[in-house]
Design an enzyme around this catalytic site. Sequence first.
Site, PDB file in Angstrom:
ATOM      1  N   SER A   1      -6.880   3.024  15.696  1.00 52.84           N
ATOM      2  CA  SER A   1      -6.534   2.135  16.812  1.00 52.84           C
ATOM      3  C   SER A   1      -6.935   2.834  18.086  1.00 52.84           C
ATOM      4  O   SER A   1      -7.078   4.076  18.110  1.00 52.84           O
ATOM      5  CB  SER A   1      -5.020   1.901  16.815  1.00 52.84           C
ATOM      6  OG  SER A   1      -4.619   1.336  18.044  1.00 52.84           O
TER       7      SER A   1
ATOM      8  N   SER B   1       0.809   7.732  13.993  1.00 51.68           N
ATOM      9  CA  SER B   1       0.285   7.363  12.660  1.00 51.68           C
ATOM     10  C   SER B   1      -1.209   7.086  12.752  1.00 51.68           C
ATOM     11  O   SER B   1      -1.979   7.474  11.872  1.00 51.68           O
ATOM     12  CB  SER B   1       1.041   6.162  12.081  1.00 51.68           C
ATOM     13  OG  SER B   1       0.692   4.957  12.746  1.00 51.68           O
TER      14      SER B   1
ATOM     15  N   ASN C   1      -7.278  -1.603   6.085  1.00 49.69           N
ATOM     16  CA  ASN C   1      -6.944  -2.359   7.296  1.00 49.69           C
ATOM     17  C   ASN C   1      -5.440  -2.567   7.465  1.00 49.69           C
ATOM     18  O   ASN C   1      -4.960  -2.704   8.587  1.00 49.69           O
ATOM     19  CB  ASN C   1      -7.665  -3.717   7.248  1.00 49.69           C
ATOM     20  CG  ASN C   1      -7.037  -4.731   8.182  1.00 49.69           C
ATOM     21  OD1 ASN C   1      -7.299  -4.737   9.386  1.00 49.69           O
ATOM     22  ND2 ASN C   1      -6.173  -5.597   7.648  1.00 49.69           N
TER      23      ASN C   1
ATOM     24  N   ILE D   1      -7.142  -7.129  20.301  1.00 52.23           N
ATOM     25  CA  ILE D   1      -7.515  -8.362  19.620  1.00 52.23           C
ATOM     26  C   ILE D   1      -6.226  -9.142  19.359  1.00 52.23           C
ATOM     27  O   ILE D   1      -5.373  -8.679  18.582  1.00 52.23           O
ATOM     28  CB  ILE D   1      -8.235  -8.036  18.296  1.00 52.23           C
ATOM     29  CG1 ILE D   1      -9.504  -7.230  18.609  1.00 52.23           C
ATOM     30  CG2 ILE D   1      -8.539  -9.306  17.514  1.00 52.23           C
ATOM     31  CD1 ILE D   1     -10.134  -6.574  17.424  1.00 52.23           C
TER      32      ILE D   1
ATOM     33  N   VAL E   1       0.811  -1.224   0.000  1.00 50.41           N
ATOM     34  CA  VAL E   1       0.000   0.000   0.000  1.00 50.41           C
ATOM     35  C   VAL E   1       0.843   1.273   0.000  1.00 50.41           C
ATOM     36  O   VAL E   1       0.305   2.370  -0.117  1.00 50.41           O
ATOM     37  CB  VAL E   1      -1.019   0.034   1.175  1.00 50.41           C
ATOM     38  CG1 VAL E   1      -2.024  -1.083   1.058  1.00 50.41           C
ATOM     39  CG2 VAL E   1      -0.307   0.008   2.530  1.00 50.41           C
TER      40      VAL E   1
ATOM     41  N   TYR F   1       3.697   4.472  16.185  1.00 54.89           N
ATOM     42  CA  TYR F   1       2.423   3.820  15.879  1.00 54.89           C
ATOM     43  C   TYR F   1       1.249   4.745  16.215  1.00 54.89           C
ATOM     44  O   TYR F   1       0.356   4.976  15.392  1.00 54.89           O
ATOM     45  CB  TYR F   1       2.324   2.513  16.664  1.00 54.89           C
ATOM     46  CG  TYR F   1       1.053   1.738  16.431  1.00 54.89           C
ATOM     47  CD1 TYR F   1       0.865   1.010  15.253  1.00 54.89           C
ATOM     48  CD2 TYR F   1       0.035   1.723  17.379  1.00 54.89           C
ATOM     49  CE1 TYR F   1      -0.303   0.289  15.046  1.00 54.89           C
ATOM     50  CE2 TYR F   1      -1.133   1.007  17.179  1.00 54.89           C
ATOM     51  CZ  TYR F   1      -1.306   0.285  16.005  1.00 54.89           C
ATOM     52  OH  TYR F   1      -2.464  -0.421  15.794  1.00 54.89           O
ATOM     53  N   ALA F   2       1.255   5.270  17.453  1.00 53.21           N
ATOM     54  CA  ALA F   2       0.107   6.052  17.918  1.00 53.21           C
ATOM     55  C   ALA F   2      -0.067   7.323  17.092  1.00 53.21           C
ATOM     56  O   ALA F   2      -1.204   7.707  16.778  1.00 53.21           O
ATOM     57  CB  ALA F   2       0.274   6.391  19.395  1.00 53.21           C
TER      58      ALA F   2
HETATM   59  N1  LIG Z   1      -5.044  -6.429  16.784  1.00 55.40           N
HETATM   60  C1  LIG Z   1      -5.364  -5.369  17.493  1.00 55.40           C
HETATM   61  O1  LIG Z   1      -5.637  -5.446  18.700  1.00 55.40           O
HETATM   62  C2  LIG Z   1      -5.419  -4.025  16.841  1.00 55.40           C
HETATM   63  C3  LIG Z   1      -5.692  -2.920  17.655  1.00 55.40           C
HETATM   64  C4  LIG Z   1      -5.775  -1.666  17.075  1.00 55.40           C
HETATM   65  C5  LIG Z   1      -5.598  -1.519  15.711  1.00 55.40           C
HETATM   66  N2  LIG Z   1      -5.312  -2.602  14.949  1.00 55.40           N
HETATM   67  C6  LIG Z   1      -5.119  -2.366  13.512  1.00 55.40           C
HETATM   68  O2  LIG Z   1      -5.831  -3.337  12.768  1.00 55.40           O
HETATM   69  C7  LIG Z   1      -5.141  -3.585  11.531  1.00 55.40           C
HETATM   70  C8  LIG Z   1      -4.908  -5.103  11.376  1.00 55.40           C
HETATM   71  O3  LIG Z   1      -4.126  -5.530  12.460  1.00 55.40           O
HETATM   72  P1  LIG Z   1      -3.873  -7.082  12.809  1.00 55.40           P
HETATM   73  O4  LIG Z   1      -3.772  -7.153  14.283  1.00 55.40           O
HETATM   74  O5  LIG Z   1      -4.823  -7.937  12.077  1.00 55.40           O
HETATM   75  O6  LIG Z   1      -2.381  -7.233  12.206  1.00 55.40           O
HETATM   76  P2  LIG Z   1      -1.665  -8.446  11.418  1.00 55.40           P
HETATM   77  O7  LIG Z   1      -0.217  -8.168  11.529  1.00 55.40           O
HETATM   78  O8  LIG Z   1      -2.189  -9.755  11.897  1.00 55.40           O
HETATM   79  O9  LIG Z   1      -2.145  -8.226   9.910  1.00 55.40           O
HETATM   80  C9  LIG Z   1      -1.738  -7.112   9.149  1.00 55.40           C
HETATM   81  C10 LIG Z   1      -1.772  -7.486   7.672  1.00 55.40           C
HETATM   82  O10 LIG Z   1      -1.390  -6.311   6.915  1.00 55.40           O
HETATM   83  C11 LIG Z   1      -0.466  -6.737   5.923  1.00 55.40           C
HETATM   84  N3  LIG Z   1       0.405  -5.605   5.534  1.00 55.40           N
HETATM   85  C12 LIG Z   1       1.411  -5.079   6.277  1.00 55.40           C
HETATM   86  N4  LIG Z   1       2.034  -4.121   5.576  1.00 55.40           N
HETATM   87  C13 LIG Z   1       1.412  -4.033   4.383  1.00 55.40           C
HETATM   88  C14 LIG Z   1       1.624  -3.222   3.232  1.00 55.40           C
HETATM   89  N5  LIG Z   1       2.605  -2.331   3.172  1.00 55.40           N
HETATM   90  N6  LIG Z   1       0.785  -3.384   2.167  1.00 55.40           N
HETATM   91  C15 LIG Z   1      -0.205  -4.321   2.202  1.00 55.40           C
HETATM   92  N7  LIG Z   1      -0.430  -5.119   3.271  1.00 55.40           N
HETATM   93  C16 LIG Z   1       0.374  -4.978   4.342  1.00 55.40           C
HETATM   94  C17 LIG Z   1       0.320  -7.852   6.570  1.00 55.40           C
HETATM   95  O11 LIG Z   1       1.004  -8.665   5.615  1.00 55.40           O
HETATM   96  C18 LIG Z   1      -0.787  -8.598   7.323  1.00 55.40           C
HETATM   97  O12 LIG Z   1      -1.403  -9.564   6.505  1.00 55.40           O
HETATM   98  C19 LIG Z   1      -3.851  -2.782  11.602  1.00 55.40           C
HETATM   99  O13 LIG Z   1      -4.030  -1.555  10.914  1.00 55.40           O
HETATM  100  C20 LIG Z   1      -3.668  -2.531  13.080  1.00 55.40           C
HETATM  101  O14 LIG Z   1      -2.919  -1.370  13.357  1.00 55.40           O
HETATM  102  C21 LIG Z   1      -5.211  -3.851  15.484  1.00 55.40           C
END
Ligand SMILES: NC(=O)c1ccc[n+]([C@@H]2O[C@H](COP(=O)([O-])OP(=O)(O)OC[C@H]3O[C@@H](n4cnc5c(N)ncnc54)[C@H](O)[C@@H]3O)[C@@H](O)[C@H]2O)c1
Length: 259
Positions: free
Chosen positions: A143, A159, A91, A189, A65, A156-157
């Site tokens: 987030s 962004s 996402n 999560i 992305v 992170y925060a």
């Molecule tokens: N898990 C949580 O508790 C939580 C909390 C707050 C926010 N989030 C946000 O939710 C989203 C998903 O998080 P997750 O926990 O499922 O993470 P994850 O690491 O399990 O999955 C992230 C996915 O994004 C893909 N990705 C990373 N960089 C990329 C790029 N440059 N281009 C395309 N794809 C790319 C990765 O390959 C992976 O498949 C994220 O934006 C994360 O910041 C998650």
Amino acid sequence: MQIELSGMVGIVTGVGKGIGKEIIMTLAREGVKTIGVDVNQEDLDQLSQEFSEEGLDGLFFNCDVRDSKMITEVVNKTIKEYGRVDLLVNNAGVAGNGEVETLPEEIWDFCHDVNLKGMYLMCKAVIPIMKRQQFGRIINSASFAAIIPSIGSAAYASSKAGVKQFSRVLAGELGPWNITVNSYAAGMIPTTLNHFSELPQEQQDRLLDSLTLRRWGEKKDIAQLICFLASDLAGYITGTLIDVSGGKYATQFPKAAYE
Ligand SMILES: NC(=O)c1ccc[n+]([C@@H]2O[C@H](COP(=O)([O-])OP(=O)(O)OC[C@H]3O[C@@H](n4cnc5c(N)ncnc54)[C@H](O)[C@@H]3O)[C@@H](O)[C@H]2O)c1
């Protein structure tokens, strides 16, 4: 009342694993023609196989992305195949920790490039299409860190706070074209991004004590929100940040209710 999404065309980023995988599979099961983007080819192959096994509708692209050329290709191929883009779920995201004094520039750039610039580039690519359609739904992953950050999460925060504010600006810009833009603040999560459920029990308890519902969130909690926001039921919701965190710090000491 029912959520009706069938026939919509939706692009979801970061679908290889975690929350994104759950989002795209849920949308596809609801009849959305889904286009999934990720940087990990192995994960995309696995997902594609799971789609075939379930007879779901999906196109998958190895696309970073951060790369506007790759994004243009994805959007062009989507238009060629389906003729429209109704939904974009940004996402894809990465974590990056470190206290500011010693935070490497690479981590700062990585977080901001993927989480914030990647979302901006994806939005930029679909806006003209959504404007032509006079319809669109853009949903961006912020987030809880955009509401209350943790020590060591400056990259992170900040962004994710950017995602929240970007989404409000874009909602304002696209309102006249009946395009809604919202972001959501996921809480805790367990995924490979954070490994929460693998932490020592004492650390897990400390985190769980911050939650009103005192349990980890599930990927489906986010996927269900996405379905609602994509649907007609949410047609009057735009420019907002939705907190899906089990009531993290809704009160100062959520733990008190469990004592
Ligand atoms: N898990 C949580 O508790 C939580 C909390 C707050 C926010 N989030 C946000 O939710 C989203 C998903 O998080 P997750 O926990 O499922 O993470 P994850 O690491 O399990 O999955 C992230 C996915 O994004 C893909 N990705 C990373 N960089 C990329 C790029 N440059 N281009 C395309 N794809 C790319 C990765 O390959 C992976 O498949 C994220 O934006 C994360 O910041 C998650």
